[in-house]
Design an enzyme around this catalytic site. Sequence first.
Site, mmCIF file in Angstrom:
data_model
loop_
_atom_site.group_PDB
_atom_site.id
_atom_site.type_symbol
_atom_site.label_atom_id
_atom_site.label_comp_id
_atom_site.label_asym_id
_atom_site.label_seq_id
_atom_site.Cartn_x
_atom_site.Cartn_y
_atom_site.Cartn_z
ATOM 1 N N HIS A 97 0.926 -1.206 0.023
ATOM 2 C CA HIS A 97 -0.125 0.064 -0.070
ATOM 3 C C HIS A 97 0.952 1.316 0.042
ATOM 4 O O HIS A 97 0.604 2.028 -0.803
ATOM 5 C CB HIS A 97 -0.853 0.100 1.102
ATOM 6 C CG HIS A 97 -1.937 1.191 1.623
ATOM 7 N ND1 HIS A 97 -3.036 1.225 1.135
ATOM 8 C CD2 HIS A 97 -1.615 2.365 1.918
ATOM 9 C CE1 HIS A 97 -3.513 2.284 1.390
ATOM 10 N NE2 HIS A 97 -2.848 3.179 1.505
ATOM 11 N N GLU A 98 1.898 1.225 0.793
ATOM 12 C CA GLU A 98 2.720 2.545 0.994
ATOM 13 C C GLU A 98 3.515 2.537 -0.144
ATOM 14 O O GLU A 98 3.852 3.536 -0.714
ATOM 15 C CB GLU A 98 3.358 2.658 2.464
ATOM 16 C CG GLU A 98 2.446 2.463 3.597
ATOM 17 C CD GLU A 98 1.865 3.744 3.476
ATOM 18 O OE1 GLU A 98 2.038 4.629 3.016
ATOM 19 O OE2 GLU A 98 0.461 3.726 4.288
ATOM 20 N N HIS B 80 2.045 4.122 -3.225
ATOM 21 C CA HIS B 80 1.971 5.828 -2.926
ATOM 22 C C HIS B 80 3.051 6.313 -3.493
ATOM 23 O O HIS B 80 3.350 7.095 -4.355
ATOM 24 C CB HIS B 80 1.624 6.020 -1.697
ATOM 25 C CG HIS B 80 0.368 5.971 -0.855
ATOM 26 N ND1 HIS B 80 -0.695 6.308 -1.659
ATOM 27 C CD2 HIS B 80 0.050 5.477 0.220
ATOM 28 C CE1 HIS B 80 -1.850 6.225 -0.755
ATOM 29 N NE2 HIS B 80 -1.446 5.563 0.052
#
Length: 204
Positions: free
Chosen positions: A28-29, A32
């Site tokens: 997820h990170e 980004h």
Amino acid sequence: MGLINLLTSNPTAFVIIAAALVLSLTIHEFAHAWTADRLGDPTPRRYGRVTLNPGKHLDPLGTLLLLLVGFGFAKPVPINPMNLGRWGTLWVSAAGPISNLLIALVSALLLKIVPPSDLTLTVLLTVLTVNVVLAIFNLIPIPLLDGSRILGALVPSLGRSLAQFEAMPFSFLLVMGFIFLAQEPIGQLIGTVRGWVLGFVGFV
């Protein structure tokens, strides 16, 4: 209920859920950071965040809260919206939840084609559930979550107000307090979507 309770009652479940969370939060990170980097913002790379190393993304306090109370957070990826513009910021914000939805989709497909066994079924259902929960939770338009930043990019005046709120000294504590107080309706929303997804793939 925190994960720590599973450590003694069901160690296997603890390991599977913990591994799924580490994998999912890291991706997820990373999503980004990678998206911001590809769109021309060097900030995440400068902070060493364009990596799949979990140590760069997991937050000690967020991990502790996850173990003790059942919800936590990873380290937010630093970006510079001036390098990204309105729509670049939107895509960077959406990249995290999109990555979780893609992991959930892959898990659902594997559930259909991988020879069934108790272990593979448990692992894939856990990964699927964790990523559906992360995607839905992060898309809720609460300040500091991806959903609010997506909404802020779509409505710039609201985005400026949200940015001012997030810059306040105690904004993090206020948001965490709100999430704690609203955990029942948030849990119901996530549970409803999770049930729909599991029903869709044939496991409810």
